[in-house]
Design an enzyme around this catalytic site. Structure first.
Site, PDB file in Angstrom:
ATOM      1  N   ASP A  24      41.456 -62.845  -7.192  1.00 26.32           N
ATOM      2  CA  ASP A  24      42.359 -63.772  -7.878  1.00 26.32           C
ATOM      3  C   ASP A  24      42.610 -63.330  -9.306  1.00 26.32           C
ATOM      4  OD1 ASP A  24      42.615 -65.488  -5.691  1.00 26.32           O
ATOM      5  OD2 ASP A  24      40.711 -66.457  -6.179  1.00 26.32           O
ATOM      6  N   GLU A  63      45.856 -72.941 -15.068  1.00 24.59           N
ATOM      7  CA  GLU A  63      45.569 -74.022 -16.011  1.00 24.59           C
ATOM      8  C   GLU A  63      45.699 -73.616 -17.465  1.00 24.59           C
ATOM      9  OE1 GLU A  63      42.782 -71.438 -15.956  1.00 24.59           O
ATOM     10  OE2 GLU A  63      42.164 -72.708 -14.317  1.00 24.59           O
ATOM     11  N   ASP A 123      33.992 -81.362 -25.084  1.00 25.09           N
ATOM     12  CA  ASP A 123      34.198 -79.913 -25.229  1.00 25.09           C
ATOM     13  C   ASP A 123      35.677 -79.526 -25.220  1.00 25.09           C
ATOM     14  OD1 ASP A 123      31.491 -79.676 -25.243  1.00 25.09           O
ATOM     15  OD2 ASP A 123      31.342 -78.382 -23.468  1.00 25.09           O
ATOM     16  N   THR A 175      41.953 -75.660  -7.566  1.00 21.22           N
ATOM     17  CA  THR A 175      40.767 -75.123  -6.886  1.00 21.22           C
ATOM     18  C   THR A 175      39.995 -74.131  -7.763  1.00 21.22           C
ATOM     19  OG1 THR A 175      42.296 -73.569  -5.833  1.00 21.22           O
ATOM     20  CG2 THR A 175      41.552 -75.438  -4.503  1.00 21.22           C
ATOM     21  N   ALA A 233      33.227 -82.003 -20.266  1.00 25.61           N
ATOM     22  CA  ALA A 233      32.086 -82.664 -20.912  1.00 25.61           C
ATOM     23  C   ALA A 233      32.515 -83.794 -21.852  1.00 25.61           C
ATOM     24  CB  ALA A 233      31.221 -81.632 -21.644  1.00 25.61           C
TER      25      ALA A 233
HETATM   26  P1  NAP Z   1      36.630 -65.210 -12.999  1.00 23.28           P
HETATM   27  O1  NAP Z   1      35.607 -65.628 -13.986  1.00 23.28           O
HETATM   28  O2  NAP Z   1      36.361 -64.061 -12.102  1.00 23.28           O
HETATM   29  O3  NAP Z   1      37.066 -66.461 -12.081  1.00 23.28           O
HETATM   30  C1  NAP Z   1      36.143 -67.351 -11.606  1.00 23.28           C
HETATM   31  C2  NAP Z   1      36.350 -67.573 -10.137  1.00 23.28           C
HETATM   32  O4  NAP Z   1      37.534 -68.359  -9.926  1.00 23.28           O
HETATM   33  C3  NAP Z   1      36.540 -66.289  -9.315  1.00 23.28           C
HETATM   34  O5  NAP Z   1      35.748 -66.375  -8.157  1.00 23.28           O
HETATM   35  C4  NAP Z   1      38.027 -66.307  -8.984  1.00 23.28           C
HETATM   36  O6  NAP Z   1      38.317 -65.599  -7.777  1.00 23.28           O
HETATM   37  C5  NAP Z   1      38.253 -67.788  -8.825  1.00 23.28           C
HETATM   38  N1  NAP Z   1      39.620 -68.320  -8.920  1.00 23.28           N
HETATM   39  C6  NAP Z   1      40.622 -67.998  -9.790  1.00 23.28           C
HETATM   40  N2  NAP Z   1      41.703 -68.756  -9.562  1.00 23.28           N
HETATM   41  C7  NAP Z   1      41.395 -69.586  -8.530  1.00 23.28           C
HETATM   42  C8  NAP Z   1      42.114 -70.598  -7.825  1.00 23.28           C
HETATM   43  N3  NAP Z   1      43.356 -70.954  -8.160  1.00 23.28           N
HETATM   44  N4  NAP Z   1      41.473 -71.238  -6.814  1.00 23.28           N
HETATM   45  C9  NAP Z   1      40.212 -70.918  -6.462  1.00 23.28           C
HETATM   46  N5  NAP Z   1      39.484 -69.975  -7.100  1.00 23.28           N
HETATM   47  C10 NAP Z   1      40.082 -69.319  -8.121  1.00 23.28           C
HETATM   48  O7  NAP Z   1      37.952 -64.981 -13.850  1.00 23.28           O
HETATM   49  P2  NAP Z   1      39.366 -64.474 -13.315  1.00 23.28           P
HETATM   50  O8  NAP Z   1      39.161 -63.782 -12.008  1.00 23.28           O
HETATM   51  O9  NAP Z   1      40.022 -63.788 -14.469  1.00 23.28           O
HETATM   52  O10 NAP Z   1      40.168 -65.825 -13.031  1.00 23.28           O
HETATM   53  C11 NAP Z   1      40.598 -66.686 -14.061  1.00 23.28           C
HETATM   54  C12 NAP Z   1      40.409 -68.090 -13.561  1.00 23.28           C
HETATM   55  O11 NAP Z   1      39.011 -68.341 -13.419  1.00 23.28           O
HETATM   56  C13 NAP Z   1      40.883 -69.195 -14.473  1.00 23.28           C
HETATM   57  O12 NAP Z   1      42.257 -69.420 -14.352  1.00 23.28           O
HETATM   58  C14 NAP Z   1      40.011 -70.367 -14.036  1.00 23.28           C
HETATM   59  O13 NAP Z   1      40.642 -71.165 -13.025  1.00 23.28           O
HETATM   60  C15 NAP Z   1      38.791 -69.721 -13.420  1.00 23.28           C
HETATM   61  N6  NAP Z   1      37.584 -70.040 -14.216  1.00 23.28           N
HETATM   62  C16 NAP Z   1      36.617 -70.778 -13.612  1.00 23.28           C
HETATM   63  C17 NAP Z   1      35.510 -71.196 -14.326  1.00 23.28           C
HETATM   64  C18 NAP Z   1      34.495 -72.067 -13.641  1.00 23.28           C
HETATM   65  O14 NAP Z   1      34.679 -72.326 -12.446  1.00 23.28           O
HETATM   66  N7  NAP Z   1      33.471 -72.540 -14.329  1.00 23.28           N
HETATM   67  C19 NAP Z   1      35.355 -70.839 -15.667  1.00 23.28           C
HETATM   68  C20 NAP Z   1      36.355 -70.057 -16.242  1.00 23.28           C
HETATM   69  C21 NAP Z   1      37.476 -69.677 -15.502  1.00 23.28           C
HETATM   70  P3  NAP Z   1      38.082 -63.997  -7.663  1.00 23.28           P
HETATM   71  O15 NAP Z   1      36.603 -63.861  -7.426  1.00 23.28           O
HETATM   72  O16 NAP Z   1      38.865 -63.595  -6.445  1.00 23.28           O
HETATM   73  O17 NAP Z   1      38.551 -63.365  -8.942  1.00 23.28           O
END
Ligand code: NAP
Ligand code: MN
Length: 265
Positions: free
Chosen positions: A50, A124, A152, A163, A187
């Site tokens: 992703d 987002e 936060d 998701t 938070a």
């Molecule tokens: P990352 O840190 O690798 O992303 C975190 C996880 O979110 C990865 O497993 C990624 O899939 C998955 N993901 C991204 N978009 C998604 C979606 N629409 N639905 C379900 N899972 C999704 O960072 P990144 O790969 O650069 O992705 C950026 C995105 O990470 C941000 O837009 C945000 O949504 C998400 N994120 C999540 C958290 C958290 O959950 N605490 C914190 C920061 C950011 P892949 O493993 O295939 O890359």
């Protein structure tokens, strides 16, 4: 004239190998694999997870050209096919056996000093403190003041972004056929000193969320799909659904809730 396809990839070995193999197969099937995205490119293939899909969308500035993802990453929620399915993909694509899934995107207009900056995201927009102190955000919806948020930060997710980070914060999973904005607190503080909503709120697609940060002990960071932008002296941020859609190729077997089940449970 050959139909033009662009292949974006991350740097892992398996992605690079998949790209090489796909390029050969596409060439044999009469497509032209181009080295740059041009106006008449008809498809962007994105090999990775992703993260690389989001990277490609930002790199090409949310193009109208449809995307298809091949998952070589960790989760690959957006990604439609596996590296083992290249022949099947080329066959179905050639036969027109697919549909386009339009995904709504979100935008933030940031006013800081005299400058107005527009940020665009598929998943987002996150507004948070640059340091570890809590922040206070005055939040209005459709022009009316609603709450003084303390905590936060806040996250505003598109349906497709529901998701991602949104879900980890306890937000709801939204079927991407719905058009709405989800505002999820990060938070939130809930004490006699500070009162904030503790659950997500869902808003209709034509609403704008206005955020005006109070003076804090540091700057404010705004992230669009985890790409961070730092601002000083923000007077206001308006977040709304953008008019641009990201179009994903989906094959007959695609079903959103089945995807949620297989990736999350
Ligand atoms: P990352 O840190 O690798 O992303 C975190 C996880 O979110 C990865 O497993 C990624 O899939 C998955 N993901 C991204 N978009 C998604 C979606 N629409 N639905 C379900 N899972 C999704 O960072 P990144 O790969 O650069 O992705 C950026 C995105 O990470 C941000 O837009 C945000 O949504 C998400 N994120 C999540 C958290 C958290 O959950 N605490 C914190 C920061 C950011 P892949 O493993 O295939 O890359
Ligand atoms: Mn990732």
């Amino acid at each position: 004239m050959d139909k033009k396809i662009y292949i974006h990839t991350n740097d892992t070995d398996v992605s690079k190998k998949t790209k090489e193999l796909l390029a050969k197969k596409l060439d044999k099937s009469g497509y032209l694999v181009v080295s740059e995205v041009e106006d008449d490119t008809e498809l962007i293939v994105c090999i990775g997870g992703d993260g690389s899909f989001l990277e490609a969308i930002h790199k090409f500035d949310f193009p109208h050209i449809p995307f298809i993802g091949i998952n070589t990453g960790h989760l690959g929620f957006f990604q439609e096919i596996l590296p083992e399915q290249l022949d099947e993909f080329i066959f179905n694509y050639g036969q027109g056996r697919y549909s386009l899934q339009p995904l709504s995107t979100v935008k933030a207009v940031v006013i800081a000093g005299d400058a107005k900056t527009e940020l665009h995201a598929l998943n987002e927009i996150v507004i948070k403190s640059e340091n570890s102190h809590s922040i206070h955000l005055n939040i209005s919806i459709g022009g009316s003041f609603i709450e003084r948020f303390s905590g936060d930060g806040i996250l505003i997710a598109s349906p497709a972004g529901s998701t991602g980070y949104n879900y980890s914060l306890g937000g709801s999973i939204v079927d991407p056929r719905l058009k709405l904005l989800q505002v999820t607190p990060i938070a939130p503080m809930n004490t006699t000193a500070y009162r904030s909503f503790t659950s997500s709120i869902l808003l209709p697609p034509d609403m704008t969320i206005g955020i005006s940060p109070e003076e804090s002990r540091g700057g404010i960071v705004i992230a669009a799909d985890s790409l961070e932008y730092k601002f000083d002296r923000i007077s206001g941020v308006n977040v709304s659904l953008a008019s641009t859609y990201v179009n994903l190729l989906r094959f007959e077997s695609y079903d959103f809730w089945n995807k949620v089940k297989t990736k999350f449970l």
